[in-house]
Scaffold this active site. Structure first.
Site, short mmCIF file in Angstrom:
data_model
loop_
_atom_site.label_atom_id
_atom_site.label_comp_id
_atom_site.label_asym_id
_atom_site.label_seq_id
_atom_site.Cartn_x
_atom_site.Cartn_y
_atom_site.Cartn_z
N GLY A 30 -46.15 67.97 -4.87
CA GLY A 30 -47.38 68.62 -4.37
C GLY A 30 -47.06 68.95 -2.90
N GLY A 32 -47.26 68.57 0.95
CA GLY A 32 -46.97 67.48 1.75
C GLY A 32 -46.46 66.36 1.18
N HIS A 48 -36.93 67.94 -0.16
CA HIS A 48 -37.40 69.65 -0.05
C HIS A 48 -38.74 69.50 0.79
CE1 HIS A 48 -34.82 70.16 -3.53
NE2 HIS A 48 -34.53 71.34 -2.85
N ASP A 49 -39.56 68.39 1.02
CA ASP A 49 -40.70 68.49 1.89
C ASP A 49 -40.25 68.33 3.33
OD1 ASP A 49 -42.58 68.62 -0.30
OD2 ASP A 49 -43.57 66.70 -0.14
#
EC number: 3.1.1.4
Length: 50
Positions: A30, A32, A48-49
């Site tokens: 999702g 953050g 990936h965040d």
């Protein structure tokens, strides 16, 4: 990013709806994220965040 994640899941699991199925999964999937990932899916989201 979420778009790439969605495409990856749809390719792996045809007919799935990744954003509703996984959009709020754990602490990194999702928008953050924070905390300690507890499985491989969350580690992928964390990478990936970050």
């Amino acid at each position: 990013n979420l778009y790439q994640f969605s495409n990856m899941i749809q390719c792996t699991i045809p007919g799935s709806d990744p954003l509703s199925d996984y959009g709020n999964y754990g602490c990194y999937c999702g928008y953050g994220g924070s905390g300690t990932p507890v499985d491989e899916l969350l580690r992928c989201c964390q990478v990936h965040d970050d």
